[in-house]
Scaffold this active site. Structure first.
Site, short mmCIF file in Angstrom:
data_model
loop_
_atom_site.label_atom_id
_atom_site.label_comp_id
_atom_site.label_asym_id
_atom_site.label_seq_id
_atom_site.Cartn_x
_atom_site.Cartn_y
_atom_site.Cartn_z
N GLU A 272 -15.78 20.73 -24.55
CA GLU A 272 -15.06 19.63 -25.52
C GLU A 272 -15.94 18.45 -25.77
O GLU A 272 -16.58 17.82 -24.82
CB GLU A 272 -13.73 19.05 -24.92
CG GLU A 272 -12.66 20.06 -24.69
CD GLU A 272 -11.30 19.05 -23.94
OE1 GLU A 272 -11.55 17.78 -23.86
OE2 GLU A 272 -10.45 19.74 -23.84
N GLU A 328 -2.71 15.51 -32.04
CA GLU A 328 -1.67 16.12 -31.35
C GLU A 328 -0.58 15.09 -30.82
O GLU A 328 -1.07 14.45 -29.88
CB GLU A 328 -2.33 16.93 -30.07
CG GLU A 328 -2.96 18.06 -30.54
CD GLU A 328 -3.81 18.93 -29.44
OE1 GLU A 328 -3.07 19.35 -28.72
OE2 GLU A 328 -5.13 18.64 -29.40
N LYS A 331 0.71 14.28 -26.69
CA LYS A 331 -0.24 14.08 -25.72
C LYS A 331 0.13 12.74 -25.30
O LYS A 331 0.01 11.63 -26.17
CB LYS A 331 -1.65 14.12 -26.25
CG LYS A 331 -2.19 15.36 -26.55
CD LYS A 331 -3.74 15.51 -26.36
CE LYS A 331 -4.40 15.51 -25.15
NZ LYS A 331 -5.78 15.65 -25.18
N GLU A 337 -5.56 9.41 -27.39
CA GLU A 337 -5.12 10.70 -27.02
C GLU A 337 -4.54 11.63 -27.94
O GLU A 337 -4.91 12.97 -28.24
CB GLU A 337 -4.33 10.66 -25.79
CG GLU A 337 -4.94 10.15 -24.50
CD GLU A 337 -6.00 11.28 -23.86
OE1 GLU A 337 -5.74 12.63 -24.06
OE2 GLU A 337 -7.13 10.85 -23.86
#
Ligand SMILES: *[C@@H]1O[C@H](CO)[C@@H](O)[C@H](O)[C@H]1NC(C)=O
Ligand SMILES: *[C@@H]1O[C@H](CO)[C@@H](O)[C@H](O)[C@H]1NC(C)=O
Ligand SMILES: *[C@@H]1O[C@H](CO)[C@@H](O)[C@H](O)[C@H]1NC(C)=O
Ligand SMILES: *[C@@H]1O[C@H](CO)[C@@H](O)[C@H](O)[C@H]1NC(C)=O
Length: 473
Positions: A272, A328, A331, A337
């Site tokens: 990542e 997203e 999260k 985030e």
């Protein structure tokens, strides 16, 4: 992914948590860059559409955080090479008995492989970020058992690894000082490295230059963190190696940490990496401009032919997965985030990035200059987000939760007190969120999130004689 800020434990119990990573492999026909396909959102396109987007972006690889049957079936017949994951919860069971590993492979690999080009099985996610020490001990036995199952099925081209976050290191600077954390038993780390070396797998690292840079944005060059060439360089006084970007520095700290344990042949992979395209008021440098710059430079660097490698490992290719396909929205934690995505949820790019690496960095349209590359200075409040449905029961629960976290947080909301009027749930919840956050942000890293109900604001919500507590930056 990991954030250095510890998130208030109470908040974690209130909200669901979630996290992740990546993988890859190369082929001459498609490219070397992979994408993390995380799915912690309630507004994401279907797997079918998502795979279509990945193909049109010319991603070479895709990494998922489980072994979802629908996704694996849809990937069948595509050129995408795939990294699947054994979840943290499955590690100890698999470690305990070879038959459990066989069952996992039988259910999650055999039905799809080889039509679905599974190339990596990542066992667990950021295991050493988790406090469960039994999981640490069980990790390598689980990896070995999965590998045994593959071999017994005569499958030899799937590598087994585990993504590790930078917080597994005790020191990273200068890179030659790189050292694994002393609370991780040496035997665990050595058996992991033995396994990776013996199976010619990779050390998968989750590595985000954004985090160290955002902790010290005044002293640290943004260009150095964004992989821009021709800027500042850093010479490691022990090794004499010269660094031109923060990512190489971080990668090499792991190379040196492995070297200290006697392992100098294990190749690195980036499970990542990325840069947030947005975030909260108190999160410096999280914007589309920087995210685009980082990922474009990253792709250029990682697709270069011959490979660039790092100063300690020149000319060695580093398979790389960008985090993440989408923003997203489920999260938890700070605003960044929820802002690591490359695509909007309708499939349009948030910013363009040519994953083949052919496009020169100066051939992209110019993006607006960011306003938040310097830390925000001033007061910030935490109030109910404007898009929250007023009838939501969750707002009442969040209000009760915030008020329940300590003495005095909601004293001003008692009947007859300064902030009792107006008697509305939004007004009371906004006060409670601000009060809670002001009290706990610095001591326990609490975030202004409340499961998406709260947002940071620089507009003072105080009214009359009711003063809302604030965080001062
Ligand atoms: C998947 O998407 C394609 C086009 O992107 C479409 O033609 C097909 O019908 C979709 N299949 C399913 C099962 O949704
Ligand atoms: C920047 O560096 C100076 C001098 O080394 C140090 O005193 C200061 O704390 C640093 N700033 C931050 C934000 O770490
Ligand atoms: C790593 O593996 C190679 C064989 O590929 C072997 O020669 C070497 O001794 C191993 N390193 C360690 C530290 O075990
Ligand atoms: C409100 O909007 C923000 C983006 O502005 C989004 O992240 C959040 O999920 C939304 N919340 C709700 C409850 O729709």
């Amino acid at each position: 992914m990991y954030t250095k800020k510890s998130i208030n434990k109470a908040i974690l119990t209130l909200m669901s948590l979630c996290f992740f990573l990546a993988s890859f492999s190369y082929a001459s026909t498609s490219n070397k860059i992979g994408i993390n396909y995380g799915r912690l959102g309630n507004n994401l396109p279907s797997p079918n559409e998502s795979i279509e987007y990945l193909r049109s972006m010319k991603a070479g690889l895709v990494k998922i955080y489980d072994a979802n049957p629908e996704v694996l079936k849809l990937l069948s017949g595509t050129k995408l090479r795939v990294s699947v994951m054994v979840t943290n919860e499955q590690i100890s069971t698999i470690a305990s008995d070879q038959s459990n590993a066989n069952k996992w492979v039988q259910e999650n690999v055999i039905p799809y492989y080889p039509k679905t080009q599974i190339r990596f099985i990542l066992v667990g996610n950021e295991v050493f970020t988790n406090n469960d020490q039994k999981m640490w001990i069980d990790l390598v036995p689980a990896m070995r058992k999965i590998k045994n199952s593959l071999i017994s099925q005569n499958i030899h081209n799937i590598k087994v690894g585990t993504p590790i976050a930078m917080d597994a290191l005790q020191s990273t600077f200068p890179p030659s000082n790189g050292k694994f954390r002393s609370d991780i038993p040496n035997q665990v780390m050595i058996s992991l490295l033995n396994f990776l070396n013996g199976t010619k797998s990779f050390f998968f690292l989750d590595v985000y230059p954004y985090f160290p840079w955002s902790k010290d944005p005044i002293n640290m060059s943004l260009d150095y963190a964004l992989l821009k060439s021709g800027g500042v360089t850093y010479k490691d006084p022990n090794s004499g190696l010269i660094y031109s970007n923060l990512l190489d520095q971080m990668l090499d700290s792991v190379v040196f940490a492995m070297r200290k344990l006697g392992f100098d042949d294990i190749n690195m992979a980036v499970a990542e990496t990325g840069w947030p395209n947005g975030g909260d008021v108190d999160e410096v440098g999280a914007n589309v401009h920087n995210a685009a710059t980082y990922n474009r430079n990253l792709v250029k660097k990682m697709t270069s032919n011959p490979p660039l490698g790092t100063p300690a490992r020149p000319k060695i290719a580093i398979p790389t997965f960008i985090f993440s396909l989408y923003d997203e929205n489920q999260k938890p934690g700070p605003g960044t985030e929820r802002h690591w995505g490359l695509l909007h949820t309708d499939g349009r790019p948030i910013y363009e990035v040519d994953l083949t690496g052919r496009r020169a960095v100066n051939e992209y349209p110019v993006l607006p200059e960011p306003m938040n590359n310097r830390p925000y200075k001033g007061k910030i409040w935490c109030t109910v987000a404007s898009n929250v449905s007023l009838s939501t029961m969750e707002l009442g629960w969040a209000l009760d939760f915030a008020c329940g976290q300590g003495k005095g947080i909601c004293d001003a909301l008692a009947p007859g007190s300064m902030c009792y009027e107006p008697v509305s749930i939004v007004s009371h919840a906004s006060y409670a969120f601000s009060s809670y956050w002001a009290k706990f942000k610095s001591s326990s890293g609490a975030s202004c999130y409340f499961n998406g109900l709260a947002v940071q604001t620089t507009t003072d919500p105080s009214h009359g004689s009711c003063n809302f507590p604030s965080v001062l930056l």
